[in-house]
Write a protein that holds these residues in place. Structure first.
Motif, short mmCIF file in Angstrom:
data_model
loop_
_atom_site.label_atom_id
_atom_site.label_comp_id
_atom_site.label_asym_id
_atom_site.label_seq_id
_atom_site.Cartn_x
_atom_site.Cartn_y
_atom_site.Cartn_z
N LYS A 124 -26.09 9.83 39.26
CA LYS A 124 -27.26 9.22 39.87
C LYS A 124 -28.34 8.94 38.83
CE LYS A 124 -26.72 10.71 44.64
NZ LYS A 124 -27.42 11.21 45.84
N GLN A 125 -28.48 9.85 37.85
CA GLN A 125 -29.44 9.61 36.77
C GLN A 125 -29.02 8.41 35.93
OE1 GLN A 125 -29.42 13.36 34.73
NE2 GLN A 125 -30.79 14.35 36.18
N ILE A 126 -27.72 8.25 35.73
CA ILE A 126 -27.21 7.12 34.96
C ILE A 126 -27.44 5.81 35.72
CG2 ILE A 126 -25.09 6.04 34.06
CD1 ILE A 126 -24.10 8.91 33.49
N GLY A 127 -27.35 5.88 37.05
CA GLY A 127 -27.52 4.68 37.86
C GLY A 127 -26.22 4.12 38.39
N THR A 128 -25.20 4.96 38.51
CA THR A 128 -23.92 4.51 39.05
C THR A 128 -24.10 4.08 40.50
OG1 THR A 128 -22.77 6.06 37.61
CG2 THR A 128 -21.51 5.16 39.46
N ALA A 129 -23.66 2.87 40.80
CA ALA A 129 -23.95 2.28 42.11
C ALA A 129 -23.14 2.92 43.23
CB ALA A 129 -23.67 0.78 42.07
N THR A 130 -21.85 3.12 43.02
CA THR A 130 -20.98 3.60 44.09
C THR A 130 -20.24 4.85 43.64
OG1 THR A 130 -20.67 1.32 44.86
CG2 THR A 130 -19.16 2.99 45.71
N ILE A 131 -20.55 5.97 44.31
CA ILE A 131 -19.91 7.24 44.01
C ILE A 131 -19.21 7.71 45.27
CG2 ILE A 131 -20.27 9.62 43.24
CD1 ILE A 131 -23.04 8.65 42.17
N ARG A 132 -17.92 8.05 45.14
CA ARG A 132 -17.18 8.61 46.27
C ARG A 132 -16.71 10.00 45.88
NH1 ARG A 132 -13.01 4.20 48.56
NH2 ARG A 132 -12.70 5.89 50.08
#
Length: 208
Positions: free
Chosen positions: A24-32
Protein backbone atom coordinates in the motif's frame (compact mmCIF):
# COMPACT_ATOMS: atom_id res chain seq x y z
CA UNK A 1 8.23 -4.18 -9.11
CA UNK A 2 5.25 -3.54 -11.38
CA UNK A 3 2.22 -1.86 -9.82
CA UNK A 4 -0.31 -1.97 -12.67
CA UNK A 5 -1.75 -5.47 -12.25
CA UNK A 6 -2.89 -7.67 -9.37
CA UNK A 7 -0.45 -9.30 -7.00
CA UNK A 8 -1.50 -12.33 -4.97
CA UNK A 9 -0.29 -12.43 -1.36
CA UNK A 10 -0.25 -16.03 -0.17
CA UNK A 11 -0.79 -16.01 3.59
CA UNK A 12 -2.91 -13.86 5.89
CA UNK A 13 -1.06 -13.82 9.22
CA UNK A 14 1.08 -11.20 10.91
CA UNK A 15 3.86 -11.17 8.31
CA UNK A 16 1.29 -10.84 5.52
CA UNK A 17 0.00 -7.74 7.29
CA UNK A 18 3.47 -6.17 7.02
CA UNK A 19 3.74 -7.16 3.35
CA UNK A 20 0.34 -5.75 2.43
CA UNK A 21 1.09 -2.55 4.34
CA UNK A 22 4.31 -2.20 2.32
CA UNK A 23 2.45 -2.74 -0.96
CA UNK A 24 0.00 0.00 0.00
CA UNK A 25 2.91 2.35 0.71
CA UNK A 26 4.35 1.50 -2.72
CA UNK A 27 0.99 2.21 -4.34
CA UNK A 28 0.10 -1.22 -5.71
CA UNK A 29 -3.34 -0.87 -7.23
CA UNK A 30 -4.74 -4.39 -6.87
CA UNK A 31 -3.81 -6.68 -3.99
CA UNK A 32 -5.48 -10.04 -3.46
CA UNK A 33 -4.88 -12.00 -0.26
CA UNK A 34 -5.23 -15.78 -0.52
CA UNK A 35 -4.76 -18.55 2.04
CA UNK A 36 -4.73 -22.36 2.16
CA UNK A 37 -6.57 -22.26 5.49
CA UNK A 38 -10.33 -22.25 4.92
CA UNK A 39 -10.90 -20.77 8.40
CA UNK A 40 -9.28 -17.54 7.19
CA UNK A 41 -11.56 -17.16 4.16
CA UNK A 42 -13.93 -14.21 4.43
CA UNK A 43 -11.86 -12.39 7.03
CA UNK A 44 -10.08 -9.16 6.17
CA UNK A 45 -6.42 -8.18 6.19
CA UNK A 46 -6.01 -4.39 6.27
CA UNK A 47 -9.36 -4.06 4.54
CA UNK A 48 -8.70 -6.74 1.91
CA UNK A 49 -10.88 -9.89 2.02
CA UNK A 50 -9.03 -13.19 2.40
CA UNK A 51 -9.90 -15.57 -0.44
CA UNK A 52 -9.46 -19.25 -1.20
CA UNK A 53 -6.65 -20.03 -3.62
CA UNK A 54 -8.09 -19.84 -7.15
CA UNK A 55 -8.11 -23.18 -8.95
CA UNK A 56 -5.99 -22.26 -11.97
CA UNK A 57 -4.22 -19.06 -11.09
CA UNK A 58 -0.55 -20.08 -11.36
CA UNK A 59 0.28 -19.22 -14.98
CA UNK A 60 1.52 -15.66 -15.46
CA UNK A 61 0.47 -14.69 -11.96
CA UNK A 62 2.46 -12.49 -9.59
CA UNK A 63 2.74 -14.31 -6.25
CA UNK A 64 4.43 -13.38 -3.00
CA UNK A 65 4.60 -15.98 -0.23
CA UNK A 66 3.96 -13.88 2.90
CA UNK A 67 4.46 -16.51 5.59
CA UNK A 68 6.99 -15.99 8.36
CA UNK A 69 7.76 -19.66 9.05
CA UNK A 70 10.75 -20.68 6.95
CA UNK A 71 9.85 -24.36 6.54
CA UNK A 72 6.33 -23.59 5.37
CA UNK A 73 7.52 -20.82 3.06
CA UNK A 74 10.11 -23.13 1.47
CA UNK A 75 7.52 -25.89 0.97
CA UNK A 76 5.14 -23.52 -0.79
CA UNK A 77 7.98 -21.96 -2.79
CA UNK A 78 9.09 -25.37 -4.10
CA UNK A 79 5.54 -26.47 -4.83
CA UNK A 80 4.69 -23.37 -6.84
CA UNK A 81 8.10 -23.19 -8.52
CA UNK A 82 7.46 -26.69 -9.88
CA UNK A 83 4.27 -25.27 -11.42
CA UNK A 84 6.20 -22.38 -13.04
CA UNK A 85 4.82 -19.69 -10.76
CA UNK A 86 6.30 -16.19 -10.95
CA UNK A 87 7.42 -14.87 -7.55
CA UNK A 88 7.32 -11.15 -6.81
CA UNK A 89 10.04 -9.34 -4.87
CA UNK A 90 8.71 -6.63 -2.54
CA UNK A 91 10.95 -3.88 -1.16
CA UNK A 92 9.88 -1.21 1.27
CA UNK A 93 10.57 2.34 0.07
CA UNK A 94 12.08 2.88 3.53
CA UNK A 95 14.74 0.16 3.16
CA UNK A 96 18.31 0.96 2.11
CA UNK A 97 19.75 -1.37 -0.49
CA UNK A 98 23.07 -1.06 -2.28
CA UNK A 99 22.94 -0.92 -6.05
CA UNK A 100 25.59 -3.64 -5.86
CA UNK A 101 23.42 -6.03 -3.83
CA UNK A 102 21.26 -8.72 -5.44
CA UNK A 103 17.78 -9.77 -4.37
CA UNK A 104 16.31 -13.00 -5.74
CA UNK A 105 12.69 -13.47 -6.81
CA UNK A 106 10.11 -13.57 -4.04
CA UNK A 107 12.24 -11.87 -1.37
CA UNK A 108 10.84 -9.26 1.01
CA UNK A 109 12.73 -6.31 2.49
CA UNK A 110 10.97 -4.46 5.33
CA UNK A 111 11.19 -0.82 6.41
CA UNK A 112 14.52 0.13 7.95
CA UNK A 113 16.41 -2.89 6.62
CA UNK A 114 19.90 -2.38 5.20
CA UNK A 115 21.47 -4.60 2.53
CA UNK A 116 25.03 -3.65 1.69
CA UNK A 117 27.27 -3.92 -1.35
CA UNK A 118 27.97 -7.41 -2.63
CA UNK A 119 25.24 -9.04 -0.55
CA UNK A 120 22.98 -11.68 -2.11
CA UNK A 121 19.53 -12.54 -0.74
CA UNK A 122 17.94 -15.79 -1.90
CA UNK A 123 14.50 -16.67 -3.25
CA UNK A 124 11.55 -16.01 -0.93
CA UNK A 125 13.74 -14.81 1.94
CA UNK A 126 12.75 -12.12 4.43
CA UNK A 127 14.97 -9.28 5.65
CA UNK A 128 12.78 -7.81 8.34
CA UNK A 129 12.54 -4.41 10.06
CA UNK A 130 15.90 -2.78 10.80
CA UNK A 131 17.85 -5.95 10.02
CA UNK A 132 21.33 -5.53 8.53
CA UNK A 133 22.83 -7.77 5.86
CA UNK A 134 26.34 -6.38 5.59
CA UNK A 135 28.71 -6.42 2.64
CA UNK A 136 29.37 -9.67 0.75
CA UNK A 137 26.93 -11.77 2.76
CA UNK A 138 25.07 -14.62 1.08
CA UNK A 139 21.60 -15.48 2.36
CA UNK A 140 20.02 -18.65 0.98
CA UNK A 141 16.43 -19.39 -0.04
CA UNK A 142 13.48 -19.19 2.37
CA UNK A 143 15.46 -17.58 5.20
CA UNK A 144 14.15 -15.10 7.76
CA UNK A 145 16.47 -12.41 9.07
CA UNK A 146 14.30 -11.13 11.92
CA UNK A 147 13.92 -7.53 13.12
CA UNK A 148 17.15 -5.82 14.24
CA UNK A 149 19.31 -8.88 13.52
CA UNK A 150 22.76 -8.16 12.08
CA UNK A 151 24.85 -10.25 9.72
CA UNK A 152 28.46 -9.08 9.74
CA UNK A 153 30.39 -8.81 6.50
CA UNK A 154 30.98 -11.99 4.51
CA UNK A 155 28.55 -14.25 6.39
CA UNK A 156 27.27 -17.32 4.54
CA UNK A 157 23.70 -18.22 5.52
CA UNK A 158 22.26 -21.48 4.16
CA UNK A 159 18.71 -22.25 3.07
CA UNK A 160 15.69 -22.15 5.40
CA UNK A 161 17.63 -20.46 8.21
CA UNK A 162 15.90 -18.50 10.98
CA UNK A 163 17.93 -15.68 12.52
CA UNK A 164 16.09 -14.44 15.62
CA UNK A 165 15.31 -10.84 16.50
CA UNK A 166 18.34 -8.84 17.62
CA UNK A 167 20.82 -11.65 16.96
CA UNK A 168 24.35 -10.77 15.87
CA UNK A 169 26.31 -12.99 13.51
CA UNK A 170 30.01 -12.14 13.50
CA UNK A 171 31.72 -11.42 10.16
CA UNK A 172 32.68 -14.44 8.08
CA UNK A 173 30.47 -16.89 9.99
CA UNK A 174 28.70 -19.75 8.20
CA UNK A 175 25.21 -20.86 9.27
CA UNK A 176 24.10 -24.23 7.84
CA UNK A 177 20.79 -25.10 6.20
CA UNK A 178 17.71 -25.23 8.46
CA UNK A 179 19.60 -23.82 11.46
CA UNK A 180 17.96 -21.51 13.98
CA UNK A 181 19.67 -18.69 15.86
CA UNK A 182 17.77 -17.56 18.94
CA UNK A 183 16.74 -13.98 19.58
CA UNK A 184 19.57 -11.85 20.93
CA UNK A 185 22.22 -14.52 20.37
CA UNK A 186 25.79 -13.60 19.47
CA UNK A 187 27.19 -16.15 17.05
CA UNK A 188 31.00 -16.29 17.09
CA UNK A 189 31.61 -19.65 15.38
CA UNK A 190 30.09 -21.59 12.47
CA UNK A 191 26.72 -23.28 13.08
CA UNK A 192 26.12 -26.72 11.47
CA UNK A 193 22.99 -27.57 9.50
CA UNK A 194 19.85 -28.23 11.53
CA UNK A 195 21.27 -26.87 14.79
CA UNK A 196 19.56 -24.39 17.13
CA UNK A 197 21.84 -22.03 19.06
CA UNK A 198 21.08 -19.45 21.76
CA UNK A 199 22.94 -17.14 24.12
CA UNK A 200 26.05 -14.94 24.25
CA UNK A 201 28.18 -16.49 22.93
CA UNK A 202 25.76 -18.77 21.15
CA UNK A 203 25.72 -22.45 22.18
CA UNK A 204 23.90 -25.44 20.75
CA UNK A 205 20.71 -26.54 22.47
CA UNK A 206 19.17 -28.79 19.83
CA UNK A 207 20.06 -30.67 16.65
CA UNK A 208 17.25 -31.68 14.30
Amino acid sequence: MHTDRAIFILGSGGHARVVVDTLKQIGTATIRVIDEDSEMHGRELLGIPVEAIPTEFIAATRIHVAIGDCKTRRRIMNEYRARNASFETIISPFARISTNARLSDGSFVAPGAIIAAGAIVGHCSIVNHNAVVDHDCTVGDACHISPAATLGGGCDIGHQVMIGAGANILPGTTIGDRATVGAGAVVTTNVPAGVTVVGMPAREIRHD
